[in-house]
Enzyme design. Structure first.
Site, PDB file in Angstrom:
ATOM      1  N   TYR A 295       0.846  -1.193   0.000  1.00 44.06           N
ATOM      2  CA  TYR A 295       0.000   0.000   0.000  1.00 44.06           C
ATOM      3  C   TYR A 295       0.885   1.249   0.000  1.00 44.06           C
ATOM      4  CZ  TYR A 295      -4.397   2.441   1.181  1.00 44.06           C
ATOM      5  OH  TYR A 295      -5.539   3.227   1.181  1.00 44.06           O
ATOM      6  N   TYR A 346      -5.920   5.190  -6.955  1.00 43.90           N
ATOM      7  CA  TYR A 346      -6.098   5.046  -5.509  1.00 43.90           C
ATOM      8  C   TYR A 346      -7.517   4.556  -5.250  1.00 43.90           C
ATOM      9  CZ  TYR A 346      -6.626   6.451  -0.584  1.00 43.90           C
ATOM     10  OH  TYR A 346      -6.867   6.480   0.767  1.00 43.90           O
TER      11      TYR A 346
END
Length: 391
Positions: A295, A346
């Site tokens: 991430y 995202y």
């Protein structure tokens, strides 16, 4: 997830919308498009689905998504808190549901207009005014100007640099490799747009030491994943992607986004907790991983994750990222081969899980030869989660 659940469930379908800065559709429509595509990819129909899992931050209720996609009765539905930290937890909960017989086919989804709608990267004073414990937690930092995710991470990044001799260029190397991978990914927003380390260093400050190119995108889009039992997965079109490990974790003295009151500020102990569970459940180690999908909402936390997961020792991620080609396809541990949230989109980490599936199917645009084991992580700085996926 105990070891007895390892390998009991598999991801059998992935679906996504386009990734943009202005989708022109409602968030419910984005969710419905992604879920419909994932079900079709799995070779199933909406009537086969009896479970849905999402984030507490998602605006699309399970029953609304079920209506919009033609899904009928639901025997399981759940939501995970803590923003991007929920990504891999959605798969964990889906795996537990199918492994225990609570549901047969569960779809995990996330969809939002995070650029054209509510922008999470902006100051939101309402977060400190909530009439709940999260409002109280945020009230400690907001009056001091710590009121955006970038500002939260900047303080931790400064300490990390001070403690271990990490430089802004080291952060930039994560951005460069992500954008290199995104540049050849037609689904990525930054397709055809690689950057250099000089570009990174010349990008404007957001919250020192974070440059613009240290910060992930704001994206509109949706991603969905279909999870079912390992037994049923064998009868479906694609090679099943086994969930060998799935873990969630919250560290000691945990706060929202950044836990300022710990003795050691320059680490992510919740990710360390997730990593220990993943290796125990799967029986694998960091050196066994063929790909890492970490991430990357902010580049410093990507370096910290490499350390917390055991790819290198504490303070040694700077040496790993400085090694030429180490994070590229063919290198020691290929990183974010879809382009990550810095390069592709995202979508709160759900697109990273989808990339893990593609690597194990052999269909990634940046395919790693004979990829058989992938580690995927969710949002950091908050309670978080992770997966080990295998063929």
């Amino acid at each position: 997830m105990t070891a007895s659940l390892s390998g009991a469930a598999a991801i059998v379908g992935v679906g996504a919308t386009d990734f943009s800065k202005d989708s022109g559709r409602s968030e419910l429509r984005l969710a419905a498009e992604a879920v419909t595509a994932a079900i079709a990819d799995a070779g199933l129909t909406p009537a086969d689905v009896d479970g849905l899992v999402s984030f507490t931050m998602d605006t699309n209720t399970e029953i609304a998504v079920a209506r919009a996609t033609g899904i009928g009765e639901l025997t399981y539905f759940s939501r995970i808190h803590y923003g991007g930290g929920a990504a891999c937890s959605t798969v964990q909960q889906a795996a537990m549901a199918v492994a225990t017989g609570v549901a047969d086919v569960v779809v995990a989804y996330r969809a939002f207009n995070e650029r054209s709608g509510m922008r999470f990267g902006q100051v939101n004073a309402g977060l400190a005014a909530q009439d709940n414990s999260s409002g109280t937690d945020n009230a400690f930092s907001y009056p001091h100007g710590l009121s955006t995710p970038a500002a939260f991470v900047a303080m931790v990044a400064q300490r990390y640099m001070h403690d271990f001799g990490v430089t802004s260029e080291d952060f930039g190397r994560i951005a460069v490799v992500d954008r290199k991978h995104a540049a050849v990914n037609p689904a990525a927003f930054f397709h055809g747009k690689p950057i250099t380390l000089e570009d990174h260093q010349n990008s404007r400050w957001i919250a020192e030491p974070l440059h613009l190119l240290d910060c992930c995108q704001e994206s509109d889009g949706g991603v969905a994943l279909v999870i079912t039992s390992a037994e049923r997965a064998r009868d479906l079109p694609h090679t099943p992607v086994a969930i060998a490990g799935a873990a969630s974790g919250s560290g000691q003295d945990q706060y929202i986004m950044t836990s300022y009151y710990r003795d050691d500020l320059a680490g992510l102990p919740e990710m360390g907790l997730v990593g220990r569970q993943l290796w125990e459940q799967s029986g694998l180690r960091p050196d066994d991983m063929d790909v890492a999908i970490l991430y990357d909402h902010f580049t410093p936390y990507t370096l910290m994750q490499l350390e917390e997961l055991g790819f290198c020792g504490r303070g040694e991620a700077k040496d790993l990222v400085r090694e030429p080609g180490a994070l590229e396809v063919g290198g020691r541990i290929p990183l974010n081969t879809h382009g990550g949230q810095l390069g592709e989109a995202y979508i709160h980490g759900m697109n990273g899980i989808a990339e893990g599936v593609r690597q194990l199917r052999g269909t990634s645009v940046n395919q790693v030869d004979d990829a058989r084991r992938v580690v995927v992580t969710a949002g950091t700085g908050v309670p978080t989660s992770g997966l080990v996926l295998t063929t």
